[in-house]
Motif scaffolding. Structure first.
Motif: not given
Lengths: 402, 292
Positions: A120, A139, A142, A161-162, A346, A349, A351, A354-355, A358
Motif C-alpha cells: 500500500q 494512482n 491508490k 493525488e497519491y 491509520h 485506512d 484515504e 493520504k489526507t 496532504s
C-alpha cells in the motif's frame, strides 16, 4: 591436449582467486551484498507479523549510482525500526524492485509490487522519468508513493493525488542557477548541454527561459542521448561559440565527468555550472583535479543539524563510505519513518493516510526536521545551496532563499 | 580548415578505439561464425581490470595494462572454451541459440562488474597525460597514444593474417571450415586462437577507452552494440570492413554533432548504416558466405 587444458584451468582459477582477494580487501565502494563494518542491530522486542512496503529504485544501469546508496539509506532505517519496536510490533519488510531509471521499467516494477506483493506504500522512484512512469499505476491502485529524489516540475502536475515527494521541484533550481550565472558571474552568454531525460530536459527549459528573461543569450542548447561517451565535438562547438558559462546537465555522473573532461581538454576555462548530479560527494572526491571549480546547485540540507549529522554518521559507520548524495539519501531514510508513522496512525485506512500526508506540516522524523507538504504533494522548500568543488570537497558558497 | 582538422582528429580518436574492438569482433565472427556480442563486455572488463590494477592494487601503469590484457584474453578464451565450443559439440550450431548465449554472457559480465565495482563512474585522470597543442588541435598524451598505436596494431594484424602460416590457417578456417580440416588445420585450435586475438584486441580497445573516457558497468552493453553495428556496416567477417565501419560511423556522428545537433547523433548513425545495408546488404566489404 589434456595437459594444456588443465593448465588453462589452473591459471584461470589462480588469477580469479588473486583478483577476488585483492578486490575484496581493497574495495572502494560498498555494495549491498558485502558484509558491512557494523552489523545491523538485533531486535530488542519480539516482532510478530509483517508489514510489507515496496521500493522502486535503479539497482542496475547508470542510475544505480543513486539507487544503490538510497537503497542502503532505506535499509538503515528499516533495520533501526525493526530493532526497536517495528511497526506496531510488526516487522517491516521492504520489497525492492529495479526501476533502472526508466519510466517503463518503473511502471512494470510498480505493477508487480501492487498486484503480486499487494503493497500500500511505495518508496520511489529515484529518477524523474521513473517516477512519472509509475504515477499512473499507483494512482489507479491508490498506493501512496513518496519519492526521495525526483525533482522534475512535471511531477507537481502529473504525479497524481497519491504521489508525494521529499525533493523540491527543479522549477526553482534552474531559476537560481540562471540568476547566479547572470547576476553573480556576469555571464551574458551561456551554453547548455543536457541529457535527453525527463529530469535534465526540465532543468534545461527552466534555465534557458530564466536566463533569457534576465537578458542573456543562449548560444548553444543541445541534448545528447544517454550512452554517448565522446564529447570532444560538442566541447569544440561550445568553445568556438564563446560561451561565458556552461551549464552541464547529466542524468548520472559518468557522462557529466566526460563532458567536463572534454571541455577542459579543449582548454575551456569558462565557469562550469551544474545541478546536483556532478557535485555528488564521491564524484568530487574521486575526480578532484578535473572537477576543481565546478559550481552546483542543490536543495539546502543542513548537514550540521543533529538529525542530519546523526544520520550521516550512522550511514558511514555501517557502510564504510561517506554518503554521496546526502539530501536524497536523508529523504529516503526519513520516508521510511514517515510511512511507519502513517501505518501506525491509520493501519487500515489509506484515504486517511493520504489526507494526513496532504496536510502534513512540520513533521520531524528520520533525518529531516521540518517537513511540510503542499496540496500537490510537493515539499515546501525554498532554500538552495550554491556549492563549489574545491580540493575534491563540495563546499558551500552561499545559500539562496526564494 | 582549422575546424576540419580538429573534426578529423575527433573522428580518428573514438574511431580508432572502436576499430580495434570491431576488428576483433569481425575476426571472431569470420573464423567461428559466432556473433560474439559479449565483446563489449570483454572490453569494459579489461577497462575495469586496468582500474583494479592502478587504483586498487596500486601497480605501475604498464603492469596494470598487462593485467587488463590478460583478463581480456582469459575472459574471451573462457567464453569460447566453456560456452561456444560446448554449444558446437552438443547440438547443431543454431544461430538463435548462440546469440542468446552471447547476450547472456554480456549481461553476466556487466552484472559481475556492477557487483564488484559498484555503479560509480571510474576515471583515470593521471593516465591521460597533458594536453598538447599541435597546430589547431588540442590533444592529450593518451589520445596521441591512441592515434599512434591503432594503425600499428592493425598493420601488425594484417601482416600476421596475410603473411604468417598461422594467419593463413585462420583465414582458411574463415573461408571454408570443412576444407580447412581436410588439409590438416585444426579448426578447433583456430577458433580458440581467433578468440584469443579478438579478445586481445578487445582488451586493448577497453584500456584505451577507459583512459580516454570513464567506466561504468552499463557501458558494456553500449560498447557491444556499437561494435556490433560497426562490424555489420563494414561487413561482418571482414577485418578491413570492421575498421572502415568504425571510422565511417564516427565520421557521421562527429559531423552530425558539429553541423546539426548532439541529439541527432545516434539517429544519423543508424540512418547511414541502414542506407548502406539497403544498397549492399552484406555490408561495405562483406561477401556472401557459404553457410558452413
Amino acid at each position: 591436449m589434456k595437459n594444456t587444458r588443465f593448465l588453462w584451468w589452473i591459471v584461470a582459477i589462480v588469477l580469479v582467486g588473486v583478483l577476488f582477494y585483492f578486490v575484496s580487501t581493497n574495495k572502494q565502494t560498498a555494495d549491498t551484498n558485502t558484509p558491512e563494518t557494523v552489523l545491523p542491530p538485533t531486535p530488542s522486542v519480539e516482532l510478530e507479523g509483517e508489514v510489507t512496503i515496496g521500493a522502486v529504485v535503479p539497482l542496475t544501469g547508470e542510475g544505480a549510482a543513486y539507487g544503490l546508496p538510497i537503497q542502503q539509506a532505506i535499509m538503515l532505517a528499516v533495520d533501526e525500526i525493526n530493532a526497536s519496536t517495528g511497526i506496531s510490533k510488526q516487522k517491516l519488510i521492504v520489497k525492492y524492485e529495479d526501476g533502472k531509471c526508466e519510466g517503463k521499467e518503473a511502471s512494470t516494477s510498480a505493477q508487480k509490487l501492487v498486484n503480486v506483493d499487494q503493497v500500500q506504500y511505495i518508496l520511489g522512484a529515484v529518477c524523474s522519468g521513473e517516477t512519472l512512469g509509475l504515477a499512473p499505476i499507483i494512482n489507479e491502485n491508490k498506493v501512496i508513493t513518496i519519492s526521495p529524489s525526483a525533482t522534475s516540475p512535471d511531477i507537481t502536475t502529473k504525479g497524481g493525488e497519491y504521489m508525494f515527494r521529499f525533493a523540491p521541484s527543479d522549477a526553482l533550481a534552474g531559476r537560481i542557477a540562471a540568476g547566479y550565472a547572470f547576476d553573480d558571474l556576469g555571464a551574458k552568454t551561456a551554453a547548455v548541454l543536457s541529457e535527453n531525460t525527463d529530469y535534465a530536459q526540465a532543468l534545461r527549459s527552466v534555465f534557458t527561459k530564466a536566463f533569457k528573461d534576465a537578458g542573456g543569450t543562449i548560444v548553444i542548447d543541445e541534448a545528447y542521448n544517454t550512452g554517448i561517451t565522446d564529447f570532444r565535438t560538442q566541447a569544440l562547438k561550445i568553445k568556438n561559440a564563446g560561451a561565458d558559462i556552461v551549464y552541464i546537465l547529466p542524468q548520472t555522473p559518468a557522462p557529466g565527468v566526460a563532458i567536463v573532461k572534454a571541455l577542459r581538454d579543449q582548454k575551456m576555462d569558462a565557469p562550469l555550472l551544474t545541478a546536483e548530479v556532478l557535485i555528488g560527494r564521491d564524484v568530487a572526491k574521486e575526480n578532484a583535479e578535473l572537477m576543481e571549480g565546478v559550481i552546483g546547485f542543490e536543495a539546502f540540507y543542513d548537514e550540521e543539524s543533529d538529525r542530519a549529522s546523526s544520520f550521516l554518521e550512522k550511514y558511514e559507520a555501517r557502510f564504510g563510505e561517506a554518503a554521496p548524495f546526502p539530501l536524497f539519501m536523508a529523504n529516503g531514510y526519513s520516508s521510511v519513518y514517515l510511512v511507519k508513522d502513517l501505518i501506525e496512525a491509520h493501519p487500515d485506512d489509506i484515504e486517511a493516510a493520504k489526507t494526513t500526508l496532504s496536510t502534513l506540516e512540520g513533521w520531524a522524523g528520520g533525518a529531516l526536521g521540518n517537513v511540510t507538504l503542499d496540496e500537490n504533494g510537493d515539499i515546501e522548500w525554498n532554500t538552495y545551496s550554491i556549492r563549489k568543488i574545491t580540493d575534491g570537497k563540495v563546499e558551500q558558497i552561499e545559500t539562496v532563499s526564494l | 580548415m582549422d575546424i576540419a582538422i580538429q573534426l578529423f582528429v575527433n573522428v580518428l580518436i573514438p574511431g580508432s578505439i572502436f576499430a580495434l574492438g570491431t576488428v576483433g569482433f569481425s575476426l571472431i565472427y569470420a573464423v567461428t561464425r559466432v556473433f560474439h556480442l559479449a565483446q563489449g563486455g570483454v572490453m569494459i572488463a579489461a577497462g575495469y581490470a586496468l582500474f583494479a590494477g592502478v587504483s586498487l592494487l596500486e601497480w605501475p601503469a604498464w603492469a596494470a595494462v598487462l593485467l587488463a590484457l590478460a583478463v581480456a584474453v582469459i575472459l574471451g578464451g573462457f567464453m569460447n572454451a566453456i560456452v561456444y565450443e560446448r554449444m558446437r559439440t552438443r547440438t547443431i550450431v543454431s544461430t538463435a541459440g548462440t546469440l542468446i548465449a552471447t547476450l547472456s554472457l554480456l549481461l553476466i559480465v556487466q552484472n559481475i562488474l556492477l557487483a564488484f565495482f559498484g555503479s560509480a563512474a571510474k576515471t583515470f585522470g593521471k593516465l591521460s597525460g597533458d594536453i598538447h597543442e599541435i597546430g589547431p588541435v588540442l590533444i592529450s598524451t593518451h589520445e596521441i597514444r591512441v592515434l599512434v598505436l591503432t594503425p600499428i596494431i592493425l598493420l601488425a594484424l594484417g601482416l600476421f593474417l596475410w603473411k604468417s602460416r598461422t594467419g593463413k590457417a585462420l583465414r582458411a578456417v574463415a573461408d571454408h571450415e570443412t576444407v580447412a580440416e581436410i588439409v590438416g588445420i585444426s579448426s578447433k585450435k583456430m577458433r580458440a586462437l581467433a578468440f584469443v586475438i579478438g579478445s586481445l584486441l578487445a582488451g586493448i580497445s577497453g584500456v584505451l577507452f577507459a583512459i580516454e573516457y570513464n567506466l561504468e558497468p552499463s557501458m558494456s552493453t553500449m560498447a557491444s552494440v556499437r561494435v556490433f553495428l560497426r562490424a555489420i556496416l563494414g561487413g561482418v567477417g571482414s577485418i578491413g570492413g570492421g575498421a572502415l565501419g568504425s571510422y565511417l560511423t564516427e565520421a557521421v556522428m562527429v559531423l552530425t554533432g558539429w553541423y546539426w545537433n548532439a541529439a541527432w547523433i545516434d539517429f544519423m548513425a543508424f540512418v547511414m548504416i541502414m542506407a548502406v545495408l539497403l544498397i549492399k546488404p552484406v555490408g561495405l566489404f562483406g561477401k556472401k558466405k557459404r553457410s558452413v
